[in-house]
Design an enzyme around this catalytic site. Structure first.
Site, PDB file in Angstrom:
ATOM      1  N   CYS A  12      65.287 146.528  66.354  1.00 13.27           N
ATOM      2  CA  CYS A  12      64.328 146.963  67.372  1.00 13.27           C
ATOM      3  C   CYS A  12      62.942 146.479  66.981  1.00 13.27           C
ATOM      4  CB  CYS A  12      64.346 148.490  67.464  1.00 13.27           C
ATOM      5  SG  CYS A  12      63.210 149.168  68.676  1.00 13.27           S
ATOM      6  N   LEU A  13      62.190 145.986  67.954  1.00 15.02           N
ATOM      7  CA  LEU A  13      60.837 145.490  67.663  1.00 15.02           C
ATOM      8  C   LEU A  13      59.924 146.620  67.166  1.00 15.02           C
ATOM      9  CD1 LEU A  13      60.349 143.071  70.704  1.00 15.02           C
ATOM     10  CD2 LEU A  13      60.696 142.408  68.310  1.00 15.02           C
TER      11      LEU A  13
ATOM     12  N   HIS B 143      65.359 153.791  75.130  1.00 16.37           N
ATOM     13  CA  HIS B 143      63.905 153.853  74.903  1.00 16.37           C
ATOM     14  C   HIS B 143      63.216 154.634  76.020  1.00 16.37           C
ATOM     15  CE1 HIS B 143      62.843 151.492  71.385  1.00 16.37           C
ATOM     16  NE2 HIS B 143      63.585 150.463  71.765  1.00 16.37           N
TER      17      HIS B 143
ATOM     18  N   HIS C 225      70.357 149.997  74.827  1.00 12.52           N
ATOM     19  CA  HIS C 225      69.283 150.229  73.855  1.00 12.52           C
ATOM     20  C   HIS C 225      67.942 150.428  74.574  1.00 12.52           C
ATOM     21  CE1 HIS C 225      67.242 148.978  69.872  1.00 12.52           C
ATOM     22  NE2 HIS C 225      66.249 148.979  70.747  1.00 12.52           N
ATOM     23  N   GLU C 226      67.679 149.587  75.572  1.00  7.52           N
ATOM     24  CA  GLU C 226      66.383 149.678  76.272  1.00  7.52           C
ATOM     25  C   GLU C 226      66.308 150.910  77.162  1.00  7.52           C
ATOM     26  OE1 GLU C 226      64.184 147.952  74.995  1.00  7.52           O
ATOM     27  OE2 GLU C 226      65.546 146.551  73.998  1.00  7.52           O
TER      28      GLU C 226
ATOM     29  N   GLY D 204      64.954 142.433  74.166  1.00 11.14           N
ATOM     30  CA  GLY D 204      64.668 143.464  75.155  1.00 11.14           C
ATOM     31  C   GLY D 204      63.418 144.220  74.759  1.00 11.14           C
TER      32      GLY D 204
ATOM     33  N   GLN E  60      57.360 151.017  74.791  1.00 15.53           N
ATOM     34  CA  GLN E  60      57.099 150.301  73.526  1.00 15.53           C
ATOM     35  C   GLN E  60      55.747 149.587  73.543  1.00 15.53           C
ATOM     36  OE1 GLN E  60      61.153 148.266  73.345  1.00 15.53           O
ATOM     37  NE2 GLN E  60      60.679 148.492  71.182  1.00 15.53           N
TER      38      GLN E  60
HETATM   39 CO    CO Z   1      64.161 148.802  70.670  1.00 14.42          CO
END
Ligand code: CO
Length: 172
Positions: free
Chosen positions: A93-94, A139, A135-136, A46, A51
């Site tokens: 997480c990226l 963000h 999670h997204e 995701g 991000q």
């Molecule tokens: Co993340």
């Protein structure tokens, strides 16, 4: 197709609330392609628009049943409309490379969103897919998964977070 650099923990854009999208147009569809490609190339499940430094309320999620890219969807203005149960799940997480922690999430959710044709759609997910979407959406509100772990665990991660934060300030 082009990709965008993924912003790391410490970049203020990750703490910035995104803005509702009023209309899906070609510019947005182009951005959707880029963010989708960025997520797939990074091998993520995701990715949220902030991000990659964009403040529109858009996420891309891989909610296929297998760990492949078989159901990658772009969700515009996603909103959780129903919640049921809780679960614990390990997330990463990226924007926080190398960090994995157990988080408590809602087990099953219904999500309504706008698709890339500007139509309202609804999806019901549970387990991993449910965690990915939560999670997204976090963000988009400037919330990171490490905000949802215990203070003791966060303290334990302090050194690692500092290291990522330093990296976030280096020119891309
Ligand atoms: Co993340």
């Amino acid at each position: 197709m082009s990709r965008l650099p993924i912003r790391l923990y410490g970049d203020p854009v990750l703490r910035t609330r995104t803005r509702e999208v009023s209309e899906v147009d070609d510019g947005l569809r182009e951005f959707a392609d880029v963010i989708r490609e960025t997520m797939v190339e990074a091998d993520g499940a995701g990715l949220a628009a902030n991000q990659v430094g964009d403040l529109r309320r858009i996420i891309v999620v891989n909610i296929g049943e297998n760990d492949t890219t078989d159901d990658v969807r772009v969700l515009v203005n996603p909103e959780i409309t129903a919640r049921e149960g809780t679960m614990k799940i390990v997330e990463g997480c990226l924007s926080l490379p190398g960090i994995e922690e157990e988080v408590e999430r809602t087990a099953r959710i219904s999500v309504s969103y706008m698709n890339l044709d500007g139509e309202t759609e609804k999806v019901e997910v549970s387990g991993l897919q449910s965690a990915i979407i939560q999670h997204e959406i976090d963000h988009l509100d400037g919330v990171l998964f490490i905000d949802r772990i215990s203070p003791v665990r966060r303290k334990f991660l302090r050194g690692a977070l500092k290291k990522i934060s330093r990296g976030s300030k280096q020119p891309a």
